[in-house]
Design an enzyme around this catalytic site. Structure first.
Site, short mmCIF file in Angstrom:
data_model
loop_
_atom_site.label_atom_id
_atom_site.label_comp_id
_atom_site.label_asym_id
_atom_site.label_seq_id
_atom_site.Cartn_x
_atom_site.Cartn_y
_atom_site.Cartn_z
CB THR A 85 -2.12 -8.93 -1.16
OG1 THR A 85 -1.69 -8.04 -0.44
CG2 THR A 85 -0.86 -9.18 -2.37
CD GLU A 105 3.09 -10.58 -0.84
OE1 GLU A 105 3.10 -9.72 -1.76
OE2 GLU A 105 2.57 -10.23 0.34
CG ASP A 117 -0.91 -7.05 8.02
OD1 ASP A 117 -0.35 -7.92 7.33
OD2 ASP A 117 -0.85 -6.01 7.67
CE LYS A 148 -0.84 -10.82 1.60
NZ LYS A 148 -0.12 -10.06 2.80
CG PHE A 185 -3.63 -2.60 0.34
CD1 PHE A 185 -3.98 -4.18 0.42
CD2 PHE A 185 -2.49 -2.31 0.62
CE1 PHE A 185 -3.26 -5.00 0.60
CE2 PHE A 185 -1.24 -3.21 0.78
CZ PHE A 185 -1.69 -4.67 0.59
#
Length: 315
Positions: free
Chosen positions: A149, A89, A16, A125, A171
Site C-alpha cells: 500500500t 495492515e 474500502d 498490508k 493510490f
C-alpha cells in the site's frame, strides 16, 4: 443495470472500509482496512463493543498485541460477509524495519488461523518502502500473501513485481490531491478529469507495464476522490472503493465501458525495468510526488495507530 453492477463485469470490486455493517449491501468480493478506517469505526457506537471486548479479554497483554487482536476481530467479521479476502495492515511505524514487519505479519496470520481463517483469505498490508517490499518478498516465500500500500510510483510498482508480491494498491486520489495542490489556481478540473486524471494515468501505466511483461501481481486501484476516477479504471484487476462512492455507483445507470485491457497492454512497446536497492531509492527520490505522499501517508497512519492505542489504554 447500475454502474456498480456494470463495473463488476470488468473489475473485482473491493470495499474500502472498517464499517462492515455498511459494506454488506454492496456485495463486494474483498475488503480492505487500515488503521485510520478501524479508528473511525471503533468511535461509532455500534463498533465500540468490539474494542471493549478486545481490551477486557486481553487485559495485561502488550498494547500492540491487543491492537492486532482487534484488527483480526474486524477482519473476521468482514470475512463473514465477503466471499474473498480481507486486507489487514501492519503498524505503519514498522515501515522501515523489515524484520519487525515480518514478525508482525506472522502474528496477524497466526491470530487469523486461531480463528479458523485460511491463510489464503488474508492479505497483509505493508507500506511500499524498500524495507516493506523486502518484508513482502520474505512473507510471500512463506506462503503469506501481501498487499503493498501507499504506492504512488512506477518505481514502487516495479520493485513489488520483482518481489513477487500478491497485490499492489496504487493510490489515485492522493496523487490527484498532490498535483491539484501544486497547480494551485492554474488547476483545470475539466482538463484533468477521467482518463487524464494524474492518479488514473499512474495506475493505467502500472497496469499496462505489468500486463505487458506478464507480471502476476494483481493491481488494485485505491484512494478515489470521485466516480470519474473509478470509471476511468474499469478493467483494472481490482478497485477498492469507499462506501460513499459505492453508493454513488449503485445510484447511477450511466453506461460504463472497459478502459483497461490486458490484451491491448501486451501489444504496447514497454521496456523492462529492473531495480536494485540503490536504483530504487534514487528513482523514488527523483519523484517528488511519490516521496512526499509516501512519507505523509506513513505519518498519518502512524498518528492514527497511536490514537487507537490511546483508546485501548483508556478503555
Amino acid at each position: 443495470m447500475n454502474q456498480l453492477q456494470a463495473l463488476k463485469q470488468f473489475t473485482t470490486v473491493v470495499a474500502d472500509t472498517g464499517d462492515f455493517k455498511q459494506m454488506a449491501q454492496f456485495q463486494p468480493r474483498d475488503a480492505t482496512t487500515n488503521p485510520s478506517l478501524i479508528l473511525k469505526a471503533v468511535q461509532k457506537p455500534e463498533y465500540a463493543p468490539l474494542l471493549q471486548d478486545a481490551v477486557q479479554r486481553w487485559r495485561g497483554r502488550a498494547v500492540d498485541e491487543v491492537i492486532d487482536r482487534l484488527l483480526v476481530r474486524f477482519g473476521c467479521e468482514i470475512l463473514s460477509l465477503v466471499d474473498g479476502r480481507v486486507s489487514t495492515e501492519v503498524d505503519a511505524r514498522l515501515s522501515f524495519d523489515t524484520a519487525a514487519t515480518v514478525a508482525r505479519a506472522e502474528r496477524l496470520i497466526e491470530l487469523y488461523q486461531a480463528e479458523g481463517v485460511h491463510t489464503g483469505r488474508v492479505l497483509i498490508k505493508v507500506a511500499a518502502t524498500w524495507e516493506g517490499i523486502e518484508a513482502a518478498r520474505q512473507l510471500e516465500r512463506r506462503g503469506i500473501h501481501t498487499n503493498l500500500t501507499l504506492l504512488f510510483s512506477m518505481a514502487q510498482a516495479v520493485a513489488c513485481g520483482q518481489a513477487g508480491v500478491q497485490l499492489i494498491s496504487p493510490f489515485v486520489g492522493r496523487i490527484y490531491d498532490w498535483y491539484k495542490k501544486q497547480a494551485g489556481s492554474a488547476w483545470d478540473e475539466a482538463a484533468t478529469a477521467g482518463s487524464n486524471d494524474p492518479g488514473v494515468r499512474s495506475v493505467r501505466a502500472i497496469y499496462q507495464y505489468y500486463k505487458h511483461h506478464g507480471i502476476g501481481t494483481e493491481v488494485m486501484g485505491a484512494s478515489f476522490r470521485n466516480v470519474g476516477q473509478i470509471v476511468a479504471l474499469a478493467g483494472c484487476d481490482l478497485l477498492t472503493i469507499a462506501p460513499e462512492l459505492l453508493a454513488q455507483l449503485a445510484a447511477s445507470d450511466v453506461p460504463i465501458v472497459q478502459a483497461l485491457d490486458a490484451d491491448a497492454a501486451r501489444a504496447l512497446d514497454l521496456p523492462r525495468i529492473q531495480y536494485d536497492e540503490a536504483g530504487f531509492r534514487y528513482a523514488l527520490n527523483d519523484d517528488a510526488m511519490a516521496t512526499e505522499k509516501l512519507a505523509e501517508g506513513i505519518r498519518a497512519f502512524a498518528v492514527d495507530a497511536v490514537k487507537l492505542e490511546q483508546l485501548m489504554t483508556a478503555a
